[in-house]
Design an enzyme around this catalytic site. Structure first.
Site, mmCIF file in Angstrom:
data_model
loop_
_atom_site.group_PDB
_atom_site.id
_atom_site.type_symbol
_atom_site.label_atom_id
_atom_site.label_comp_id
_atom_site.label_asym_id
_atom_site.label_seq_id
_atom_site.Cartn_x
_atom_site.Cartn_y
_atom_site.Cartn_z
ATOM 1 N N LYS A 33 0.830 -1.210 0.000
ATOM 2 C CA LYS A 33 0.000 0.000 0.000
ATOM 3 C C LYS A 33 0.865 1.261 0.000
ATOM 4 O O LYS A 33 0.338 2.373 0.004
ATOM 5 C CB LYS A 33 -0.914 0.007 1.233
ATOM 6 C CG LYS A 33 -1.889 -1.161 1.274
ATOM 7 C CD LYS A 33 -2.847 -1.085 0.101
ATOM 8 C CE LYS A 33 -3.663 -2.366 -0.050
ATOM 9 N NZ LYS A 33 -4.274 -2.469 -1.374
ATOM 10 N N SER A 34 2.187 1.098 0.024
ATOM 11 C CA SER A 34 3.062 2.271 0.132
ATOM 12 C C SER A 34 2.905 3.252 -1.044
ATOM 13 O O SER A 34 2.862 4.463 -0.822
ATOM 14 C CB SER A 34 4.517 1.832 0.277
ATOM 15 O OG SER A 34 4.687 1.212 1.536
ATOM 16 N N THR B 176 11.025 -3.396 2.642
ATOM 17 C CA THR B 176 10.168 -4.230 3.474
ATOM 18 C C THR B 176 10.624 -5.682 3.387
ATOM 19 O O THR B 176 11.695 -5.980 2.833
ATOM 20 C CB THR B 176 8.673 -4.010 3.097
ATOM 21 O OG1 THR B 176 7.867 -4.709 4.030
ATOM 22 C CG2 THR B 176 8.350 -4.486 1.687
ATOM 23 N N LYS C 177 14.901 -6.008 5.003
ATOM 24 C CA LYS C 177 15.254 -4.957 5.977
ATOM 25 C C LYS C 177 16.609 -5.181 6.652
ATOM 26 O O LYS C 177 17.340 -4.227 6.905
ATOM 27 C CB LYS C 177 14.174 -4.859 7.068
ATOM 28 C CG LYS C 177 12.846 -4.315 6.569
ATOM 29 C CD LYS C 177 11.882 -4.169 7.740
ATOM 30 C CE LYS C 177 10.469 -3.904 7.252
ATOM 31 N NZ LYS C 177 9.535 -3.659 8.359
ATOM 32 N N GLY D 134 6.277 -11.879 20.784
ATOM 33 C CA GLY D 134 7.178 -12.066 19.653
ATOM 34 C C GLY D 134 8.530 -11.451 19.931
ATOM 35 O O GLY D 134 8.646 -10.496 20.718
ATOM 36 N N ALA D 135 9.557 -12.007 19.306
ATOM 37 C CA ALA D 135 10.917 -11.505 19.507
ATOM 38 C C ALA D 135 11.690 -11.504 18.195
ATOM 39 O O ALA D 135 12.901 -11.689 18.178
ATOM 40 C CB ALA D 135 11.626 -12.358 20.562
ATOM 41 N N ARG E 72 7.517 -17.601 21.734
ATOM 42 C CA ARG E 72 7.456 -19.062 21.644
ATOM 43 C C ARG E 72 8.834 -19.657 21.916
ATOM 44 O O ARG E 72 8.976 -20.591 22.691
ATOM 45 C CB ARG E 72 6.970 -19.401 20.228
ATOM 46 C CG ARG E 72 6.614 -20.815 19.983
ATOM 47 C CD ARG E 72 5.972 -20.942 18.617
ATOM 48 N NE ARG E 72 6.830 -20.410 17.536
ATOM 49 C CZ ARG E 72 6.507 -20.401 16.258
ATOM 50 N NH1 ARG E 72 5.341 -20.879 15.871
ATOM 51 N NH2 ARG E 72 7.329 -19.924 15.349
ATOM 52 N N LYS F 163 15.029 -16.310 22.615
ATOM 53 C CA LYS F 163 15.068 -15.087 21.803
ATOM 54 C C LYS F 163 14.502 -13.892 22.574
ATOM 55 O O LYS F 163 14.990 -12.768 22.445
ATOM 56 C CB LYS F 163 14.294 -15.296 20.493
ATOM 57 C CG LYS F 163 15.141 -15.986 19.430
ATOM 58 C CD LYS F 163 14.335 -16.547 18.287
ATOM 59 C CE LYS F 163 13.725 -15.511 17.390
ATOM 60 N NZ LYS F 163 12.960 -16.128 16.274
ATOM 61 N N TYR G 102 -2.510 -6.570 9.738
ATOM 62 C CA TYR G 102 -3.809 -5.993 9.411
ATOM 63 C C TYR G 102 -4.405 -6.757 8.240
ATOM 64 O O TYR G 102 -3.717 -7.510 7.558
ATOM 65 C CB TYR G 102 -3.692 -4.499 9.073
ATOM 66 C CG TYR G 102 -2.863 -4.220 7.854
ATOM 67 C CD1 TYR G 102 -1.505 -3.977 7.968
ATOM 68 C CD2 TYR G 102 -3.430 -4.242 6.585
ATOM 69 C CE1 TYR G 102 -0.734 -3.755 6.840
ATOM 70 C CE2 TYR G 102 -2.660 -4.017 5.452
ATOM 71 C CZ TYR G 102 -1.319 -3.780 5.584
ATOM 72 O OH TYR G 102 -0.555 -3.567 4.479
HETATM 73 P P1 ATR Z 1 9.249 -10.374 11.948
HETATM 74 O O1 ATR Z 1 10.440 -9.770 11.284
HETATM 75 O O2 ATR Z 1 7.939 -10.048 11.280
HETATM 76 O O3 ATR Z 1 9.219 -10.118 13.412
HETATM 77 P P2 ATR Z 1 10.348 -12.955 12.365
HETATM 78 O O4 ATR Z 1 11.653 -12.327 12.693
HETATM 79 O O5 ATR Z 1 10.296 -14.172 11.495
HETATM 80 O O6 ATR Z 1 9.376 -11.925 11.680
HETATM 81 O O7 ATR Z 1 9.628 -13.269 13.748
HETATM 82 C C1 ATR Z 1 8.372 -13.837 13.809
HETATM 83 C C2 ATR Z 1 7.943 -13.890 15.266
HETATM 84 O O8 ATR Z 1 6.634 -14.451 15.344
HETATM 85 C C3 ATR Z 1 8.829 -14.752 16.141
HETATM 86 O O9 ATR Z 1 8.876 -14.188 17.426
HETATM 87 C C4 ATR Z 1 8.076 -16.083 16.149
HETATM 88 O O10 ATR Z 1 8.350 -16.883 17.272
HETATM 89 P P3 ATR Z 1 9.672 -17.833 17.281
HETATM 90 O O11 ATR Z 1 10.822 -16.940 17.601
HETATM 91 O O12 ATR Z 1 9.400 -18.815 18.349
HETATM 92 O O13 ATR Z 1 9.755 -18.432 15.901
HETATM 93 C C5 ATR Z 1 6.666 -15.579 16.213
HETATM 94 N N1 ATR Z 1 5.655 -16.540 15.741
HETATM 95 C C6 ATR Z 1 5.399 -16.929 14.478
HETATM 96 N N2 ATR Z 1 4.363 -17.795 14.423
HETATM 97 C C7 ATR Z 1 3.943 -17.955 15.708
HETATM 98 C C8 ATR Z 1 2.907 -18.715 16.333
HETATM 99 N N3 ATR Z 1 2.080 -19.505 15.603
HETATM 100 N N4 ATR Z 1 2.767 -18.625 17.656
HETATM 101 C C9 ATR Z 1 3.585 -17.848 18.396
HETATM 102 N N5 ATR Z 1 4.584 -17.106 17.873
HETATM 103 C C10 ATR Z 1 4.765 -17.149 16.555
#
Ligand code: ATR
Length: 273
Positions: free
Chosen positions: A15-16, A61, A65, A126-127, A151, A155, A215
């Protein structure tokens, strides 16, 4: 005319161009904004070619990145902290400046929704890269505590250690989490697969604010779930998308566009309203 574009793969549905074209019209800036989808191993070459051919700036994106972070000449402090670059500007002296506007976009969108961050207890799910980009801007708002749950717990622990100089940041497993939290931010990519992070329903109460960085035309899996648990204030990442773009536009053009009308038009374009 000054040229800008977004690099991504896939990027067709970005959408940018829509957002930046509206910003340019609104601020009466003469520029064009396009899309580039280089093959995964062609990004460095495509980036160099774009600037060699007179490009003024670009957004970056998924999945480029982190690579962009290594390709620029200079990094802004917030890009350095994020470990990723989503905005590149060619400066007047020919330097490629890498910046990251994602976290600022998140904070701006939270504020525009009236969410109070100071003295609040924030849970960040998330991490990955999205969480890393959000941490410094969130901590700059002085929450009382920011808990990271992921999860893969190691991390989350690593991120908490990396950012603990900026505020009270801890890592907890999903099982360890104890409320109440004022705000939950979902930075996981779980919603992309229609999945949910394993968050206990008991952590959701009526006065909690819920933010999903993802979104879509309808509720994300996480927003839908939180609503069913009784959360009254739920937000998705569309506002963050517009706010990070406004911040990038400001970096490039030195003029800050308004976001409200553009967000409304984007929602109309997506069929959300
Ligand atoms: P982004 O750059 O968008 O943050 P990423 O670096 O691949 O993408 O990170 C995805 C995040 O979503 C991670 O924290 C991942 O958890 P893990 O580190 O355990 O892989 C988390 N994630 C993805 N699917 C998930 C799920 N079904 N339940 C919980 N956490 C999830």
């Amino acid at each position: 005319m000054d040229r800008y574009l977004v690099f991504g793969h896939p990027v067709r549905h970005s959408k940018s161009p829509f957002i930046h074209t509206l910003f340019a019209r609104q601020t009466q800036q003469e520029l064009e904004y396009g899309l580039a989808e280089p093959a995964i191993d062609e990004f460095a070459h495509a980036l160099r070619t774009f600037f060699d051919q007179g490009g003024k700036g670009c957004n970056v994106t998924v999945p480029f990145k982190e690579q962009a972070f290594t390709l620029v000449d200079r990094l802004s402090p917030r890009a350095k902290r994020a470990g990723a670059v989503n905005t590149i500007k060619l400066t007047d002296d020919g330097v490629l400046l890498g910046d990251n506007t994602d976290g600022a976009g998140l904070v701006a969108d939270l504020k525009s929704h009236g969410v109070t961050l100071a003295d609040s207890r924030i849970l960040l799910l998330g991490a990955g890269g999205a969480a890393r980009g959000a941490l410094a801007p969130l901590l700059a708002e002085l929450p009382s505590e920011l808990v990271i749950a992921n999860r893969t717990h190691a991390k989350a622990q690593q991120l908490a250690a990396e950012f603990c100089d900026l505020g009270h940041v801890t890592a907890q497993t999903y099982e360890q989490l104890a409320g109440p939290f004022d705000l939950v931010i979902n930075s996981t990519s779980a919603s992309l697969q229609g999945e949910l992070p394993p968050l206990a329903p008991a952590l959701i109460h009526t006065d909690i604010a819920i933010y999903d960085m993802m979104y879509g035309a309808s509720d994300t899996a996480f927003v839908g779930w939180a609503k069913r648990q009784g959360a009254r204030q739920t937000m998705d990442g569309l506002g963050m998308l517009v706010e990070q773009a406004a911040e990038a536009f400001t970096v490039w053009r030195g003029i800050r566009p308004g976001t409200k009308q553009v967000l409304r038009e984007l929602k109309r374009n997506l069929g959300v309203i």
